[in-house]
Scaffold this active site. Structure first.
Site, PDB file in Angstrom:
ATOM      1  N   ASP A 343       0.851  -1.179   0.000  1.00  0.00           N
ATOM      2  CA  ASP A 343       0.000   0.000   0.000  1.00  0.00           C
ATOM      3  C   ASP A 343       0.887   1.229   0.000  1.00  0.00           C
ATOM      4  OD1 ASP A 343      -2.524  -1.149   0.111  1.00  0.00           O
ATOM      5  OD2 ASP A 343      -2.369  -1.459   2.274  1.00  0.00           O
ATOM      6  N   ASP A 632      -4.350  -3.236   5.369  1.00  0.00           N
ATOM      7  CA  ASP A 632      -4.723  -2.735   6.693  1.00  0.00           C
ATOM      8  C   ASP A 632      -6.223  -2.808   6.967  1.00  0.00           C
ATOM      9  OD1 ASP A 632      -5.382  -0.829   4.839  1.00  0.00           O
ATOM     10  OD2 ASP A 632      -4.130   0.766   5.670  1.00  0.00           O
ATOM     11  N   ASP A 636      -9.111  -6.140   3.192  1.00  0.00           N
ATOM     12  CA  ASP A 636      -7.817  -6.636   2.707  1.00  0.00           C
ATOM     13  C   ASP A 636      -7.573  -8.087   3.128  1.00  0.00           C
ATOM     14  OD1 ASP A 636      -7.044  -4.331   1.387  1.00  0.00           O
ATOM     15  OD2 ASP A 636      -6.165  -3.442   3.175  1.00  0.00           O
TER      16      ASP A 636
HETATM   17  P1  ATP Z   1      -3.553   3.421   0.004  1.00  0.00           P
HETATM   18  O1  ATP Z   1      -4.380   2.495  -0.795  1.00  0.00           O
HETATM   19  O2  ATP Z   1      -2.478   4.107  -0.720  1.00  0.00           O
HETATM   20  O3  ATP Z   1      -3.085   2.862   1.299  1.00  0.00           O
HETATM   21  P2  ATP Z   1      -5.746   4.452   1.231  1.00  0.00           P
HETATM   22  O4  ATP Z   1      -5.738   3.180   1.961  1.00  0.00           O
HETATM   23  O5  ATP Z   1      -5.911   5.700   2.007  1.00  0.00           O
HETATM   24  O6  ATP Z   1      -4.516   4.595   0.323  1.00  0.00           O
HETATM   25  P3  ATP Z   1      -8.339   4.326   0.539  1.00  0.00           P
HETATM   26  O7  ATP Z   1      -8.480   4.512   1.976  1.00  0.00           O
HETATM   27  O8  ATP Z   1      -8.944   3.171  -0.136  1.00  0.00           O
HETATM   28  O9  ATP Z   1      -6.851   4.352   0.161  1.00  0.00           O
HETATM   29  O10 ATP Z   1      -8.790   5.658  -0.130  1.00  0.00           O
HETATM   30  C1  ATP Z   1      -9.084   5.691  -1.477  1.00  0.00           C
HETATM   31  C2  ATP Z   1      -9.630   7.044  -1.836  1.00  0.00           C
HETATM   32  O11 ATP Z   1     -10.801   7.285  -1.081  1.00  0.00           O
HETATM   33  C3  ATP Z   1      -8.692   8.177  -1.506  1.00  0.00           C
HETATM   34  O12 ATP Z   1      -7.876   8.473  -2.587  1.00  0.00           O
HETATM   35  C4  ATP Z   1      -9.638   9.309  -1.250  1.00  0.00           C
HETATM   36  O13 ATP Z   1     -10.016   9.918  -2.485  1.00  0.00           O
HETATM   37  C5  ATP Z   1     -10.846   8.632  -0.680  1.00  0.00           C
HETATM   38  N1  ATP Z   1     -10.829   8.679   0.765  1.00  0.00           N
HETATM   39  C6  ATP Z   1      -9.878   8.227   1.591  1.00  0.00           C
HETATM   40  N2  ATP Z   1     -10.195   8.421   2.866  1.00  0.00           N
HETATM   41  C7  ATP Z   1     -11.383   9.030   2.865  1.00  0.00           C
HETATM   42  C8  ATP Z   1     -12.262   9.501   3.881  1.00  0.00           C
HETATM   43  N3  ATP Z   1     -11.962   9.367   5.165  1.00  0.00           N
HETATM   44  N4  ATP Z   1     -13.403  10.079   3.497  1.00  0.00           N
HETATM   45  C9  ATP Z   1     -13.722  10.192   2.217  1.00  0.00           C
HETATM   46  N5  ATP Z   1     -12.955   9.773   1.222  1.00  0.00           N
HETATM   47  C10 ATP Z   1     -11.785   9.196   1.520  1.00  0.00           C
END
Ligand code: ATP
Length: 898
Positions: A343, A632, A636
């Site tokens: 990630d 995480d 997943d």
């Molecule tokens: P990575 O996959 O790199 O670890 P991540 O786990 O933060 O990133 P996600 O949590 O799946 O990825 O987030 C994907 C998308 O969802 C982000 O790019 C953002 O646009 C949106 N996002 C993330 N967190 C939030 C939130 N708390 N509220 C609303 N939208 C969110």
């Protein structure tokens, strides 16, 4: 002793009103006091399932004698005492076998201790409210009456009756067999028998919260829970063997048969030769003892335990370097990892978000530029937000969200008091599939404010209007959309994470708020761009991985431009190489077969959902690669399970994802993965060294005995063989297991899925080195006969046999130095750098030497004293062993076998 509260789980808690429930469990919504909790813990014991019964020390000791060969040996020794009146021999054999059993118990206990320690490190945590304060504690410390907070990704830590819930779903497969998550809701159920799967207001230990959140009161812990009942019924003891251990076991079986056949031949030939002209009954017993002693000495029965110890020592070292291995096979697999799919957020980057840009009313502005609560962008980003402020003002929550609240506070927007005025009444929680989050707030005029934030591309699909000033709203045009997407791209290519904000006002709250009835017809309010700096050590770790032949792959929910920019900065792809980037949507268009063909092309996966991760793992595995995958979130878990190495996050990871992992990073850091791979490689190499050492020594012993019998020479005595086994096997073998890392271990390609512990020249080395050990021993014996020190025939033979015994034992210890590196010269790998090795080899040396130099032991072990010349010959053979192997290594290196 079980008190009333520990039997709680069998009562119908689902049918109680909240007040009755709290009264029945003598608790309150503020939770138990610390003292109450302490007292209940002392009364009822920890919240843990009982482990399978442990064997006592005596049982373990006794189990060592269950080996058939040992029993035969003991019986034969006894008979030799009775028939041949060799009581000293019989007594010594018995003593050696007992000492051997003690060693065995020691080895097993060490191995078990390490496995227990692993288990302890991986107990999940729970969030409880005690005395009104939320605390995170080890779930083992939970007691009946505790108030537990649950959210998506948690493993339910005990049996719990829910008193509050929001869109809560729980997967209870472990209990009910139903793998589809069921909806849960606080409320009262009828006072009648209800099947477990239908108890909507109950959450049971070890089930997984997959969505939403809730609050519950613990009604059952440990063996008093529903899983406790099941666990009580089935045998808990589960033993995991690593593939290596399985391999070893099957090799062990083959070797055992081979050695038994050779021992049988030695027995028969020895009787036919009758070298010493003994009476028949004595001869048979003597040869039987020789044959069995050889079998006992040469069968590598201690190997699996030694391997376990080496693996376990490896896990201890890894823990010191921030990677907690949850099961032993992981250590071994780690070393062969070829693909590390990680990630981005928090693992490659710091997960310390800061707002840098805001786009609203058609303008892109900097974080420091003025913005107020009258601007819907600011209101939405702080309302649709789960950040909590602690007593000391510290913000806790998802860094993406705390950054937004911090941004509001920096602009003097008092989020807490605004939320008191317009409190949250409902929500649609964030999930990484739809990438949106919504909250619904009560307005003073009786209407409701819907705040939605999320990934711009996702949110724009649900937007129909746009805010053009604090007071103006109009219909959204295609041109607006293009402009917003262009702004999004502009920020993303600068490595910013971009969120979009939208809102609307509604008159009634849907009964069950979900994406369809809430997240539609929204008014676009703005974009916010946040920077999440790379971890300082990440770029080097990526380079190290590449040098070690490991392919780093970045997976992110973020926009492809953000992903590409960061991957370029980290060296995962060449900057600007967009062919290496694929989005989840593009991946959906590819069939499995097409994806497999192209999988090698991609190093960055953007805008992916957790279910894509499983496809990525499978595609690489189908290419024969060993894949490590981080994760995480609760979603997943399937990818973590299907990867060869599932890697959980110690800080930000959900309990469910940690539970599905083989290894957990205490610091969530990508660099730690590479460190762990290095440790894994080292452990594997060290296990190979132990195996090489032990098996070549055993081969040397078998060959020596075989030739001695075949040629009709003197034959080593049973006690001598047993002593060699005792003195020279365990210590050096374990010590080799903690050898320091050989230089260049991370400059090689991964060993790959197909290799085993005999690969890479280890198998052939065992054979030629075993033959060499045997040949040199026989050579020393031959010299002693050819150039006798004593004139008498008897003395000459006694000397020769003593020298053969000493050579066979000590040559192994010299050889232990050779084994430190399969191809490198021992002089280039610091021969004395490993203290434990020095002590191990030193101890073995003393144990052997004592039998010869201590006068009393002489007769017990059937040896004579040796003079300086004779000692020189014995030790000379050892030196020669080193020199010859050095020479072979030299030619191997010249031939490029490294
Ligand atoms: P990575 O996959 O790199 O670890 P991540 O786990 O933060 O990133 P996600 O949590 O799946 O990825 O987030 C994907 C998308 O969802 C982000 O790019 C953002 O646009 C949106 N996002 C993330 N967190 C939030 C939130 N708390 N509220 C609303 N939208 C969110």
């Amino acid at each position: 002793m079980l008190t009333e509260t520990s039997k709680a789980s069998s009562k119908r808690f689902y049918a109680l009103k909240k007040s009755d429930l709290l009264a029945a469990l003598k608790t309150s919504e503020q939770g138990l006091s610390a003292d109450q909790a302490q007292q209940r813990l002392a009364e009822n014991g920890p919240n843990a399932l009982a482990q399978g019964k442990k064997r006592t020390l005596f049982q373990r000791f006794f189990d060592q004698f269950k080996d058939f060969m040992i029993l035969v040996l003991l019986v034969a020794a006894l008979i030799s005492g009775v028939v041949a009146q060799e009581w000293a021999d019989a007594g010594l054999i018995l003593a050696v076998v007992i000492v051997n059993a003690i060693f065995g118990v020691f080895q097993e206990s060490k191995a078990e201790e390490a496995i227990d320690a692993l288990r302890e490190m991986s107990t999940p945590e729970a969030h409880v409210r005690r005395g009104g304060q939320v605390e995170t504690i080890s779930s083992e410390k939970l007691v009946v009456g505790d108030v537990v907070l649950l959210e998506a990704g948690d493993i339910v830590p005990a049996d719990v009756r829910l008193i509050d819930s929001a869109s809560m779903k729980i997967e209870e497969a472990a209990l009910t067999g139903e793998s589809v998550p069921v909806e849960k809701e606080a409320g009262v159920l009828p006072d009648e028998e209800i099947a477990i799967g239908d108890r909507k207001n109950m959450a049971y230990m070890n089930s997984n919260v997959t969505y939403g959140r809730g609050v519950g009161i613990v009604v059952g812990v440990g063996m008093g829970t529903q899983v406790g009942h099941i666990a009580g019924m089935i045998n808990q003891a589960e033993e995991t063997n690593t593939p290596l251990q399985d391999n070893l076991n099957s090799l062990g079986k083959t070797l055992t048969w081979l050695i038994l056949v050779i021992a049988a031949i030695i027995f028969v030939v020895g009787i036919l030769n009758n070298h010493d002209g003994l009476p028949m009954n004595e001869l048979v017993i003597n040869m039987l003892l020789v044959a069995i002693s050889l079998a006992v000495a040469a069968i590598p029965e201690g190997l699996p335990a030694i391997v376990t110890i080496i693996l376990a020592l490896g896990t201890t070292r890894m823990a010191k370097r921030q990677s907690l291995v949850r099961n032993l096979p992981a250590v071994e697999t780690l070393g062969s990892t070829e693909i590390v799919a990680s990630d981005k957020t928090g693992t490659l980057t710091q997960n310390k978000m800061t707002v840098e840009k805001v786009y609203e009313y058609g303008h892109l502005q900097n974080a420091a530029d003025p913005i107020t609560g009258a601007d819907m962008a600011l209101k939405v980003m702080t309302f649709s937000n789960d950040t909590k402020a602690q007593g000391d003002g510290k913000l806790v929550g998802d860094p993406t969200e705390t950054a937004l609240v911090q941004f509001g506070l920096d602009h003097h927007y008092d989020v807490t008091s605004e939320l008191q005025k317009e409190p949250r009444v409902a929500e649609v929680p964030f999930d990484s599939e739809r990438k949106l989050m919504s909250t619904i707030h009560q307005l003073a005029d009786g209407k409701f404010f819907v705040a939605v934030k999320g990934a711009p591309d996702m949110l724009l699909k649900r937007v129909t209007q746009i805010q053009t000033s604090p007071t103006e709203v109009r219909a959204l045009t295609d041109a607006d959309k293009q402009e917003i997407l262009a702004q999004n791209k502009g920020m993303a290519t600068k490595a910013l994470r971009v969120l979009a904000m939208a809102y609307k006002v509604i008159t009634t709250v849907p009964e069950k708020p979900d994406t369809n009835n809430v997240e539609q017809d929204l008014i676009f309010a703005g974009l916010v761009g946040m920077i999440d700096p790379e971890r300082p050590e990440a770029a080097k770790a990526v380079a190290d991985a590449k040098k070690a032949g490991i392919r780093p792959i970045m997976i992110t929910g973020d926009h492809q431009d953000t992903a590409e920019a960061i991957a370029g900065r980290l060296g995962i792809i060449k900057p600007g190489d967009d062919k290496a980037v694929i989005t989840g949507a593009e991946l959906d268009q590819l069939s499995d077969a097409d994806f497999e063909k192209k999988v090698k092309q991609y190093s960055v996966y953007a805008r992916v959902s957790p279910e894509h991760k499983v496809r990525i793992v499978k595609a690489w595995q189908d290419q024969g690669k060993v894949v490590a995958m981080t994760g995480d979130g609760v979603n997943d878990a399937p990818a973590l399970k299907s990867a060869d190495i599932g890697i959980g996050m110690g800080i930000t990871g959900t309990e469910v994802s940690k539970g599905a992992s083989d290894m957990v990073l205490a610091d969530d850091n990508f660099a730690t993965i590479i460190v762990a791979v290095e440790e894994g490689r080292k452990v594997f190499a060290n296990i190979q060294k132990s195996i090489q050492y032990l098996l070549s020594a055993n081969l040397g012993e078998v060959l020596t005995l075989f030739m001695m019998t075949l040629m009709g020479w003197d034959i080593l005595q049973p006690v001598q063989l047993l002593w060699i086994n005792l003195a020279t096997d365990t210590f050096p073998a374990i010590a080799l297991g903690v050898e320091p890392t050989e230089p260049g271990i991370m400059d090689r390609k991964p060993r790959g899925r197909k290799s085993n512990f005999l690969s890479g020249g280890v198998g052939s080395s065992i054979i030629y080195q075993g033959i060499l050990e045997g040949a040199l021993t026989l050579g020393v014996y031959g010299l002693a006969i050819l150039f006798p020190v004593h004139a008498s025939n008897d003395a000459m033979h006694a000397d020769a046999l003593t020298m053969a015994y000493a050579t066979l034992a000590l040559i192994q210890l010299f050889h232990a130095f050779n084994v430190k590196s399969i191809h490198q010269s021992i002089f280039s790998v610091h021969p004395f750098a490993n203290r434990m090795f020095n002590i191990g080899v030193g101890t073995s040396f003393i144990m052997v030497a004592l039998t010869i130099v201590v006068p009393g032991f002489n007769s017990l072990f059937h040896v004579t004293e040796l003079n300086l010349l004779q000692w020189s010959m014995v030790l000379g053979a050892g030196v020669l062993m080193v020199l010859i192997v050095e020479l072979v290594k030299f030619f191997q290196r010249r031939a490029g076998k490294e």
